[in-house]
Design a protein around this motif. Structure first.
Motif: not given
Length: 144
Positions: A32-34, A61-74, A82-92
């Motif tokens: 989760g983002v929070g 529970s666990r908090r999402v972090h950038r590496v999780m997103v970077e290593q995920s395909t979906l 939540h999507r906007d927060l993730l996109l702001n952190d990992c726009p690419a």
């Protein structure tokens, strides 16, 4: 609740046990983002998932972090915020980050609500995850 159902749907589709997913190159997890770290699922979530034959008693529970997103395909976010927060952190990585709800609606967190609130949330999650799984298996022939 989403993680457990996604695991079930994918393992059924592949004809394997849930614990075999990682051996097949699939790592399914929720964060989760929070979220607070290492809290158990709420009693209501445990009850609702038990009604569907899923066991959330060991979930933490666990908090999402950038590496999780970077290593995920979906990455499936429950709300537009939540999507906007993730996109702001990992726009690419925007092509990987989507709303869970295929119609663009938020899936509201039932935390603090009734068991019926959790059931409604689980229904929305389930309807959308089934669509995601179908799409994943149509697009990615390495999954079958």
């Amino acid at each position: 609740m989403a993680e457990m159902l996604f695991r079930k749907l994918v393992s059924e589709r592949l004809g394997c046990a849930d614990h075999e997913l990682r051996e097949r190159g699939l790592d399914v997890f929720s964060a989760g983002v929070g979220a607070w770290e290492n809290l158990p699922a709420s009693p209501e979530a445990v009850q609702v998932r038990r009604e569907h034959g899923l066991d959330l008693t060991e979930h933490l529970s666990r908090r999402v972090h950038r590496v999780m997103v970077e290593q995920s395909t979906l990455v499936l976010a429950l709300t537009g915020r939540h999507r906007d927060l993730l996109l702001n952190d990992c726009p690419a990585l925007g092509a990987r980050i989507h709303l869970l709800d295929r119609d663009g609606r938020d899936v509201h967190d039932p935390f603090g609500g009734t068991v019926d609130d959790y059931r409604r949330c689980a229904l929305q999650i389930g309807q959308n995850l089934r669509q995601w799984v179908e799409e994943l298996f149509r697009k990615d022939t390495t999954l079958t």
